[in-house]
Design a protein around this motif. Structure first.
Motif, mmCIF file in Angstrom:
data_model
loop_
_atom_site.group_PDB
_atom_site.id
_atom_site.type_symbol
_atom_site.label_atom_id
_atom_site.label_comp_id
_atom_site.label_asym_id
_atom_site.label_seq_id
_atom_site.Cartn_x
_atom_site.Cartn_y
_atom_site.Cartn_z
ATOM 1 N N VAL A 28 3.885 6.529 -11.308
ATOM 2 C CA VAL A 28 2.519 6.821 -11.756
ATOM 3 C C VAL A 28 1.639 5.645 -11.350
ATOM 4 C CG1 VAL A 28 1.037 7.149 -13.773
ATOM 5 C CG2 VAL A 28 3.331 8.151 -13.722
ATOM 6 N N VAL A 29 0.525 5.961 -10.665
ATOM 7 C CA VAL A 29 -0.412 4.911 -10.254
ATOM 8 C C VAL A 29 -1.779 5.215 -10.853
ATOM 9 C CG1 VAL A 29 -1.457 3.672 -8.311
ATOM 10 C CG2 VAL A 29 0.804 4.704 -8.046
ATOM 11 N N ASN A 30 -2.338 4.262 -11.588
ATOM 12 C CA ASN A 30 -3.717 4.385 -12.072
ATOM 13 C C ASN A 30 -4.576 3.532 -11.167
ATOM 14 O OD1 ASN A 30 -3.063 5.996 -14.406
ATOM 15 N ND2 ASN A 30 -2.076 4.146 -15.201
ATOM 16 N N PHE A 31 -5.667 4.106 -10.670
ATOM 17 C CA PHE A 31 -6.412 3.344 -9.654
ATOM 18 C C PHE A 31 -7.902 3.644 -9.670
ATOM 19 C CE2 PHE A 31 -6.938 6.883 -6.664
ATOM 20 C CZ PHE A 31 -5.968 7.760 -7.125
ATOM 21 N N GLY B 101 -2.351 9.263 -10.208
ATOM 22 C CA GLY B 101 -1.587 10.064 -9.251
ATOM 23 C C GLY B 101 -0.192 9.502 -9.132
ATOM 24 N N ARG B 102 0.555 10.002 -8.140
ATOM 25 C CA ARG B 102 1.927 9.515 -7.973
ATOM 26 C C ARG B 102 2.220 9.139 -6.525
ATOM 27 N NH1 ARG B 102 5.820 10.506 -12.262
ATOM 28 N NH2 ARG B 102 4.736 11.596 -13.924
ATOM 29 N N THR B 103 3.078 8.139 -6.373
ATOM 30 C CA THR B 103 3.574 7.795 -5.043
ATOM 31 C C THR B 103 4.639 8.833 -4.655
ATOM 32 O OG1 THR B 103 5.384 6.487 -5.943
ATOM 33 C CG2 THR B 103 3.311 5.319 -5.532
ATOM 34 N N ILE C 136 0.845 -1.199 0.000
ATOM 35 C CA ILE C 136 0.000 0.000 0.000
ATOM 36 C C ILE C 136 0.881 1.250 0.000
ATOM 37 C CG2 ILE C 136 -1.701 1.299 1.377
ATOM 38 C CD1 ILE C 136 -2.675 -1.461 2.407
ATOM 39 N N TYR C 137 0.553 2.208 -0.878
ATOM 40 C CA TYR C 137 1.352 3.433 -0.981
ATOM 41 C C TYR C 137 0.464 4.668 -0.925
ATOM 42 C CZ TYR C 137 5.030 0.275 -2.321
ATOM 43 O OH TYR C 137 5.953 -0.730 -2.315
ATOM 44 N N GLU C 138 1.030 5.736 -0.390
ATOM 45 C CA GLU C 138 0.319 7.020 -0.392
ATOM 46 C C GLU C 138 0.438 7.632 -1.792
ATOM 47 O OE1 GLU C 138 1.294 10.439 2.553
ATOM 48 O OE2 GLU C 138 1.986 11.004 0.546
ATOM 49 N N VAL C 139 -0.716 8.035 -2.338
ATOM 50 C CA VAL C 139 -0.734 8.601 -3.694
ATOM 51 C C VAL C 139 -1.367 9.994 -3.650
ATOM 52 C CG1 VAL C 139 -1.782 8.337 -5.993
ATOM 53 C CG2 VAL C 139 -0.803 6.352 -4.842
ATOM 54 N N LEU C 140 -0.737 10.953 -4.288
ATOM 55 C CA LEU C 140 -1.338 12.282 -4.433
ATOM 56 C C LEU C 140 -2.145 12.268 -5.733
ATOM 57 C CD1 LEU C 140 -1.552 15.293 -3.469
ATOM 58 C CD2 LEU C 140 0.415 15.751 -4.938
ATOM 59 N N VAL C 141 -3.444 12.538 -5.625
ATOM 60 C CA VAL C 141 -4.343 12.369 -6.768
ATOM 61 C C VAL C 141 -4.187 13.534 -7.753
ATOM 62 C CG1 VAL C 141 -6.753 12.055 -7.468
ATOM 63 C CG2 VAL C 141 -5.975 11.190 -5.243
ATOM 64 N N ASP C 142 -3.878 13.180 -9.013
ATOM 65 C CA ASP C 142 -3.755 14.196 -10.066
ATOM 66 C C ASP C 142 -5.056 14.408 -10.819
ATOM 67 O OD1 ASP C 142 -1.110 14.885 -9.662
ATOM 68 O OD2 ASP C 142 -0.360 13.226 -10.856
ATOM 69 N N GLY C 143 -5.986 13.452 -10.720
ATOM 70 C CA GLY C 143 -7.271 13.585 -11.415
ATOM 71 C C GLY C 143 -7.562 12.373 -12.269
ATOM 72 N N PRO C 144 -8.615 12.450 -13.110
ATOM 73 C CA PRO C 144 -8.959 11.316 -13.969
ATOM 74 C C PRO C 144 -7.832 11.037 -14.953
ATOM 75 C CG PRO C 144 -10.688 12.985 -13.993
ATOM 76 C CD PRO C 144 -9.528 13.591 -13.294
ATOM 77 N N SER C 145 -7.659 9.762 -15.272
ATOM 78 C CA SER C 145 -6.631 9.385 -16.246
ATOM 79 C C SER C 145 -7.002 9.948 -17.613
ATOM 80 C CB SER C 145 -6.544 7.859 -16.280
ATOM 81 O OG SER C 145 -6.231 7.418 -17.562
ATOM 82 N N LYS C 146 -5.996 10.299 -18.416
ATOM 83 C CA LYS C 146 -6.272 10.906 -19.728
ATOM 84 C C LYS C 146 -6.898 9.884 -20.679
ATOM 85 C CE LYS C 146 -3.344 14.921 -19.983
ATOM 86 N NZ LYS C 146 -2.211 14.807 -19.031
ATOM 87 N N THR C 147 -6.530 8.618 -20.487
ATOM 88 C CA THR C 147 -7.016 7.602 -21.428
ATOM 89 C C THR C 147 -8.320 6.954 -20.974
ATOM 90 O OG1 THR C 147 -5.490 6.098 -20.351
ATOM 91 C CG2 THR C 147 -4.795 7.003 -22.473
ATOM 92 N N ASN C 148 -8.634 6.997 -19.672
ATOM 93 C CA ASN C 148 -9.861 6.381 -19.178
ATOM 94 C C ASN C 148 -10.419 7.226 -18.035
ATOM 95 O OD1 ASN C 148 -11.844 4.859 -18.010
ATOM 96 N ND2 ASN C 148 -10.632 2.960 -17.895
ATOM 97 N N LYS C 149 -11.499 7.945 -18.339
ATOM 98 C CA LYS C 149 -12.030 8.926 -17.375
ATOM 99 C C LYS C 149 -12.600 8.281 -16.105
ATOM 100 C CE LYS C 149 -11.303 12.705 -19.727
ATOM 101 N NZ LYS C 149 -9.887 12.885 -19.541
#
Ligand code: SAH
Ligand code: SF4
Ligand code: F3S
Length: 479
Positions: free
Chosen positions: A444-447, A437-439, A419-432
């Motif tokens: 780069v983490v897609n979740f 976000g990033r650890t 489990i990692y802390e992720v700062l949310v950047d928003g919806p993914s560009k390829t799949n809304k």
């Protein structure tokens, strides 16, 4: 000059530019009342974060003049190219893109096309644009961005290409308007220019000598960013480890990090780039002590062979580099290391290149930005004899990528099921429907999950790729 004198000049400069901004804004408003048309500007940025940061200032000034941002050339009243010249392909791309606007300019003669940034600090590039791309309206460089309103206003009334380039850097102008691309994280330039003169690199010639911003100005900017919702800052400079050397006070990069770490509201601190020769024990100490400094270090090594490092004027050896990495890894467990590597520097044989592969295998970088050497006129390396063929360079380059990709993938595997802390950047560009976000280590983490931009969430990693991780939110930290 004393700080008070500099502040006074700074104030006068801003006041003059602001008057011009207001004048242009008024004209745009008058036109809007007549025609009902809103005006748009497009700023196209090439190159590194330094240019991104400058573009945010240009966008800030254009916004105040009454130009909305657009990504569409057809809609734009102003198109600005902020250029890079670190490698030849960046230059070639620019020429192609400016050439493509010729017809649009014919169709829309009032369209203003501008070219600025690093490439314009080179005389041959300015000459080329002046001669071959006559539809360009204005050209300016890296040292006079603060005077953009003045240059732009002149270009609005000028029939020929307006050129305004300063050969040398002046003092730093603070408090320029900024239109940031994101609110939850920000680039903060802490110093400009570079004194290192690596023999292949054009940056010192187009960005001038090192100039550090005053700590008070940096702290003030970051506090204002926090008020605006910012949670992560990335401190920028060509070599952040030499921050402060030109200041009148005893204050270095580690001191700056301690100060920023104590600002309430900032959750994450990143910085780039670090030159290995200036990476001090004091910096490693501050990284291990300050909880907000992320476990990531970008530490370009460029080449592994001591012969090539010497020719590159990098001022460290392979052994010294490996020793520093060892110290960093010991002090900051789990730290992610990234790097830049050049393949095919003049004189680099395949035997020399084996030393590059050796560093890659020993350090096990999370990611490497790899480049084939590009000759830059005016740098010392441009005069050096090149002995191996382009095919051999390409072959070595491909080997390097193969080795590095395997390592990146293996490191990512170790993230699986944790489990990692992720700062949310928003919806993914390829799949809304998916968030990205990033650890803290910069992965780069897609979740899947429910979170807002700027939230810190805990994500369990379920699947890994070479460049990214997939996961699911398990428990929200804060929202
Ligand atoms: N100041 C930073 C970044 C400089 S430019 C640093 O020192 O790391 C980013 C990268 O571009 C460099 O690290 C280098 O790997 C690459 N680069 C610079 N000049 C180059 C050239 N002439 N050919 C190929 N790559 C180059
Ligand atoms: Fe270029 Fe070297 Fe300066 Fe980086 S440190 S900008 S590679 S001269
Ligand atoms: Fe390019 Fe200028 Fe950055 S040359 S890499 S945009 S400093």
């Amino acid at each position: 000059m004393t700080r008070r004198e500099i502040e006074h000049i700074n104030h006068e400069v801003l006041k003059k530019q602001n008057d011009i901004i207001q004048r242009i804004k008024q004209n745009n408003e008058n036109e809007y009342h007549k025609t009902g048309r809103i005006k748009y500007a497009r700023v196209i940025t090439y190159g590194c974060q330094q240019n991104n940061s400058d573009s945010e200032k240009l966008k800030g000034m254009l916004k105040l003049m009454g130009y909305n941002q657009t990504e569409d050339n057809e809609e734009a009243d102003v198109i600005l190219f902020n250029t890079c010249c670190v490698r030849e392909n960046a230059e070639l791309k620019l020429y192609g893109n400016i050439g493509a606007l010729k017809n649009l300019k014919k169709k829309k003669p009032d369209l203003i096309i501008g070219v600025c940034g690093c490439m314009m600090q080179q005389k041959h590039a300015v000459e080329m644009i002046k001669e071959k791309y006559r539809h360009v309206d204005l050209i300016f460089g890296t040292h006079n961005i603060y005077r953009f309103p003045e240059i732009f206003e002149k270009a609005l009334h000028e029939k020929y290409t307006l050129i305004d380039i300063l050969d040398t850097e002046g003092f730093i102008v603070e408090n320029l308007p900024v239109e940031r691309d994101e609110k939850h994280k920000a680039w903060v330039t802490i110093m400009y220019g570079c004194n290192n003169f690596c023999s292949y690199c054009i940056v010192p010639y187009v960005r001038g000598r090192e100039r550090s911003r005053n700590p008070e100005d940096i702290i003030k900017e970051i506090k204002n960013l926090v008020q605006d919702g910012c949670r992560e800052v990335t401190l920028l400079g060509q070599n952040v480890n030499s921050y402060g050397k030109d200041l009148k006070i005893e204050f270095d990069f580690a001191d700056l990090l301690y100060k920023i770490n104590s600002i309430d509201g900032i959750e994450r601190i990143r910085f780039m780039t670090s030159h290995p020769k200036d990476l001090s024990n004091k910096l490693i100490k501050v990284m291990s002590e300050c909880s907000k400094i992320c476990e990531h270090l970008h530490l370009p090594f460029q080449a592994g062979s001591n012969k090539i490092l010497k020719l590159m004027n990098r001022v460290y050896t392979k052994e010294e580099y490996l020793e520093k990495v060892k110290r960093i890894k010991e002090a900051i467990p789990g730290i992610a290391l990234t790097t830049d590597i050049i393949v095919g520097f003049p004189g680099e044989t395949t035997e020399d290149f084996e030393d590059t592969l050796d560093i890659v295998r020993k350090v096990r970088f999370d990611q490497a930005f790899t480049f084939i050497y590009s000759k830059r006129e005016g740098t010392p390396a441009a005069e050096m004899m090149d002995i191996i063929s382009e095919e051999e360079k390409q072959y070595n380059f491909n080997r390097l990528i193969e080795v590095q990709n395997k390592i990146s993938r293996e490191i990512n595997e170790s993230y699986k099921d944790n489990i990692y802390e992720v700062l949310v950047d928003g919806p993914s560009k390829t799949n809304k429907n998916i968030l990205t976000g990033r650890t803290r280590t910069g992965k780069v983490v897609n979740f899947k999950g429910d979170a807002n931009i700027g939230d810190l969430v805990n994500v369990k990693i379920k699947e890994v790729h070479t460049w990214s991780l997939n996961g699911e939110v398990v428990m929200s930290n804060q929202s």
